[in-house]
Design an enzyme around this catalytic site. Structure first.
Site, mmCIF file in Angstrom:
data_model
loop_
_atom_site.group_PDB
_atom_site.id
_atom_site.type_symbol
_atom_site.label_atom_id
_atom_site.label_comp_id
_atom_site.label_asym_id
_atom_site.label_seq_id
_atom_site.Cartn_x
_atom_site.Cartn_y
_atom_site.Cartn_z
ATOM 1 N N HIS A 1 -1.173 0.366 -9.517
ATOM 2 C CA HIS A 1 -1.856 -0.589 -8.627
ATOM 3 C C HIS A 1 -2.384 -1.766 -9.457
ATOM 4 O O HIS A 1 -3.570 -2.129 -9.388
ATOM 5 C CB HIS A 1 -3.000 0.088 -7.862
ATOM 6 C CG HIS A 1 -3.384 -0.662 -6.614
ATOM 7 N ND1 HIS A 1 -3.787 -0.066 -5.457
ATOM 8 C CD2 HIS A 1 -3.426 -1.991 -6.354
ATOM 9 C CE1 HIS A 1 -4.063 -0.973 -4.532
ATOM 10 N NE2 HIS A 1 -3.849 -2.170 -5.070
ATOM 11 N N ARG B 1 0.861 -1.182 0.000
ATOM 12 C CA ARG B 1 0.000 0.000 0.000
ATOM 13 C C ARG B 1 0.898 1.233 0.000
ATOM 14 O O ARG B 1 1.980 1.222 0.616
ATOM 15 C CB ARG B 1 -0.886 0.043 1.250
ATOM 16 C CG ARG B 1 -2.034 -0.960 1.249
ATOM 17 C CD ARG B 1 -3.111 -0.598 0.216
ATOM 18 N NE ARG B 1 -4.227 -1.522 0.198
ATOM 19 C CZ ARG B 1 -4.366 -2.532 -0.672
ATOM 20 N NH1 ARG B 1 -3.454 -2.751 -1.604
ATOM 21 N NH2 ARG B 1 -5.437 -3.301 -0.637
#
Ligand code: OXD
Length: 310
Positions: free
Chosen positions: A273, A225
């Site tokens: 991502h 993350r």
């Protein structure tokens, strides 16, 4: 009773088809068209969904993350009290992340950024041969994703280390835990890979202090993350050469603003991502099985431990 799906419009329809292929009897609602709130018994949601909204469904029995990560479900206000939350543990997610880690470990280990620069300059120049057995890889997090990546890397002959919050044994991996363990592993990591869950304890873990412990010229790979990395500290470490280059798949915020320094940084390799993307056909059977269990009052699979934060 119905299952509520909430993610990007195109992906929602893909999920709908995948769930119906497993159980054609399901009633699926696509957010925001939830229909009668009393009919929603499960919510399968991705990062943009507002947890406060889920309090509208009085008969909700189960919340499922559309990915391996659940930080989006746990941030305030968190899921409605008493409702179990499950994450995906999915072979395809794990495989993709392993591939992405491998891609970037090999990119850095085999000096690919340097060779690209030499090619751009039309320079025929051989760099010193890298030695696999001397390239030590430290993995932050040895859950499903970290353990799998560790296995792939050990099979290639890299010395692999792993750090976890609590002591953990993983075959072929030298493990470390706690604050001292983190410092000790960092000091030996030529390539540091972050695959941790994002929790209050791990937010900002890759900061100036940790980066300064790495051997000079180490590499960073973050597939976890964006919140794990303190961007200003990483940019400063890239500037001084303390970190030679970084491969980043995750950012804060996402999408990364167009004026962010990472976009055009010569030592940053980015993916949007996309290291590991949920394939609904692969994930649907476990969602349907968890719904069956929730209805039957049986123990659920892949439940989130709220106290641990993942
Ligand atoms: C996940 C992700 O959590 O894709 O699965 O980030």
């Amino acid at each position: 009773m119905a299952v509520l799906l909430s993610t990007k419009a195109a992906t929602m329809d893909w999920w709908r088809r995948a769930l119906l292929a497993v159980d054609p009897g399901l009633t699926i609602r696509l957010f925001p068209d939830a229909g009668d709130p009393a009919e929603i018994e499960a919510a399968v949601v991705w990062t943009a969904h507002d947890m406060a909204e889920l309090r509208r469904y009085p008969n909700l029995k189960l919340i499922v993350s559309m990915g391996a990560g659940v930080d989006h479900l746990l941030r305030p206000p968190g899921p409605p009290p008493g409702i179990p939350v499950a994450r995906l543990v999915d072979r395809m997610l794990t495989t993709q992340m392993g591939e992405w880690v491998l891609l970037n470990v090999l990119r850095f280990h085999r000096q690919d950024l340097d060779y690209r620069a030499l090619q751009a300059a039309k320079r025929w120049e051989e760099l010193p041969a890298p030695v696999t057995a001397e390239t030590r890889i430290g993995i932050l997090g040895l859950g499903e994703l970290g353990s799998h990546a560790a296995g792939l890397l050990t099979r290639l002959g890299f010395p692999v280390m792993g750090w976890t919050r609590r002591p953990k044994v993983v075959d072929g991996v030298q493990t470390f835990h706690g604050a001292d363990g983190l410092a000790a592993m960092a000091a030996q990591s030529n390539i540091l890979v972050c695959l941790l869950p994002l929790t209050p304890e791990t937010r900002g873990i890759v900061d100036a202090a940790l980066l300064s412990r790495l051997p000079k010229g180490a590499f960073l790979i973050n597939g976890a993350r964006g919140g794990h990395v303190v961007d200003a500290d990483l940019l400063a470490a890239l500037e001084t050469g303390q970190v030679a280059a970084a491969a980043l798949d995750v950012f804060q915020p996402e999408p990364l603003p167009a004026d962010h320094a990472y976009w055009s940084h010569p030592k940053v390799v980015m993916t949007p991502h996309a290291a590991s993307i949920t394939i609904p056909e692969s994930a649907a059977p476990q969602v349907v099985e968890n719904l069956r269990r929730a209805r039957a009052g049986e123990a659920l699979m892949n439940l989130v431990d709220f106290s641990a934060g993942y």
